[in-house]
Design an enzyme around this catalytic site. Structure first.
Site, PDB file in Angstrom:
ATOM      1  N   THR A  81      -5.392   7.043  -2.941  1.00 26.14           N
ATOM      2  CA  THR A  81      -5.444   6.216  -1.735  1.00 26.14           C
ATOM      3  C   THR A  81      -6.616   5.243  -1.705  1.00 26.14           C
ATOM      4  OG1 THR A  81      -4.276   7.878  -0.428  1.00 26.14           O
ATOM      5  CG2 THR A  81      -5.655   6.313   0.782  1.00 26.14           C
ATOM      6  N   ASP A 213       2.718   9.387   4.123  1.00 35.41           N
ATOM      7  CA  ASP A 213       1.953  10.086   3.092  1.00 35.41           C
ATOM      8  C   ASP A 213       1.728  11.548   3.480  1.00 35.41           C
ATOM      9  OD1 ASP A 213       0.093   9.940   0.642  1.00 35.41           O
ATOM     10  OD2 ASP A 213      -1.261  10.675   2.195  1.00 35.41           O
TER      11      ASP A 213
END
Length: 421
Positions: A81, A213
């Site tokens: 990320t 996510d």
């Protein structure tokens, strides 16, 4: 009659005549509607794979893709990320932008570890994010969450409390990430920014969503609950589109993800303590890949075990990491990297209970790690589908949309020659 009385009488006659001759309901002159310049909005839907658009729950995103530009996007390695969010706004791969992992160390800061909560500019100063470039060009910016946007990039943090920061630049408006802030609230904040008078209205905005996510990690990419999360975020993007329309605000939307997602299982785990002697190494990070350092004096013993062939995992010295990963030259990359086969995990030891779910961080060329890309707005062609591309190309695209020159990165504006109007 006194002269003042004559003036008052004359004015009274004029007023009475106006009342007689003027229409009873004279409309007020129309107020010209404001002509708004397009705003550029960079939206990240963390962990959104391109194939999620085929699940029948994304009418808004699918329409934006069909009426704009869309293609699979390759994340940079590691497909994590923070490294990829910083790549998207700097145009530099993690090896060059300094955010080489979600967790990392630096020899210049012994005993300190970077995590996703770290906001010390020291860790972020190796690259210039686009909101800083835009600010230098006189463009107002606002970030509704984005890794690094809460950091005064270029600044210096004092070592002693209260750790005052000198220098550096943040967006003109920014929000500290808080997972409890709903998608609806995030969109409302962006629309509120765009309601402002032109002088303080942002022209470059970022918006970040984490729910897809989170569902991917909890349930894996094939679970119905992630499809539900995908549908919910599509509705949230619909709120953004509707809000822009109600404002009469044209927008160039660039909607991306940072990486994809792969299913994992406790039955697919490589235990590091079965591969090498824990007395020989120190783990910096583990999961889809593991980064390690040898205990001083134990390098040879570690390499003998670690660099041998292994099922479902390959390990390298950092200098020998394959060139296609463009990774391993930054001093923050630990001396050894082990990469798991997609769907496998590298753990400190064997799991003690059953588990599943999903994760990312694997080979960035694996289709399971591919990331969403959609561009829609007055700057973009309609119905264009370029070949798959690297996410370093996003920063030059954003800069071109804003009409500014960005620092030279690892990407290319030529990727977008056929995608621009």
């Amino acid at each position: 009659m006194h002269w003042t009385s004559r003036i008052i009488a004359a004015l009274l006659c004029v007023a009475l005549q106006a009342c007689v001759t003027a229409p009873a309901n004279t409309p007020a002159p129309p107020v010209a509607a404001e002509v708004r310049a397009p705003v550029t909005i960079l939206v990240s839907i963390d962990g959104f794979r391109p194939d999620y658009l085929t699940r029948g729950v994304t009418p808004v995103l699918s329409r934006l893709a069909a009426e704009g530009v869309t293609a699979p996007m390759r994340p940079s390695f590691p497909s994590k990320t923070f490294p990829n969010h910083y790549t998207l706004v700097t145009g530099l791969r993690p090896d060059h932008n300094g955010i080489v992992a979600n967790m990392m160390e630096d020899a210049a800061r012994p005993g300190e570890t970077f995590t996703m909560a770290t906001d010390d500019p020291f860790w972020w100063n190796q690259a210039e994010p686009l909101w800083v470039t835009a600010d230098k060009a006189g463009i107002r910016t606002a970030t509704m969450f984005w890794p690094g946007s809460n950091v005064p990039v270029g600044g210096t943090r004092a070592a002693k409390w209260p750790n005052a920061i000198t220098g550096g630049a943040r967006p003109d408006d920014w929000q500290q990430f808080n997972q409890a802030v709903s998608g609806h609230q995030r969109v409302n904040a962006v629309i509120d920014w765009l309601r402002r008078p032109a002088a303080i209205r942002p022209r470059f905005v970022t918006l970040y969503f984490d729910t897809v996510d989170t569902a991917g990690h909890l349930y894996g990419p094939d679970d119905p609950r992630i499809t539900k999360a995908v549908g919910e975020i599509d509705a949230t993007i619909g709120e953004l589109v509707d809000g822009l329309k109600a404002l009469g605000q044209p927008a160039n939307l660039i909607i991306v993800a940072d990486h994809g997602m792969a299913a994992t299982s406790s039955e697919r785990v490589v235990a590091l303590d079965k591969v090498a002697d824990p007395a020989d190494y120190r783990i910096v990070e583990y999961g889809p890949y593991a980064s390690l350092a040898a205990i001083p004096g134990h390098e040879a013993a570690l390499e003998q075990r670690l660099l041998a062939p292994h099922a479902h995992m390959q390990c390298w010295r950092k200098a020998d990491i394959p060139a296609r990963f463009a990774y391993g030259r930054n001093p923050r990359v630990p001396p050894y990297l082990c990469l798991a086969e997609t769907g496998w995990l590298i753990n400190k030891s064997a799991p003690t209970e059953a588990s599943g779910g999903g994760t990312h961080g694997y080979d960035n060329a694996d289709p399971a790690m591919a990331a969403l890309f959609i561009a829609n707005g007055p700057a973009f062609a309609r119905g264009h589908t370029p070949p798959a591309f690297d996410n370093v190309d996003i920063q030059p695209l954003l800069a071109a949309t804003l009409g500014i020159t960005a620092p030279k990165g690892d990407g290319s504006l030529a990727t977008w020659d056929a995608a621009k109007r």
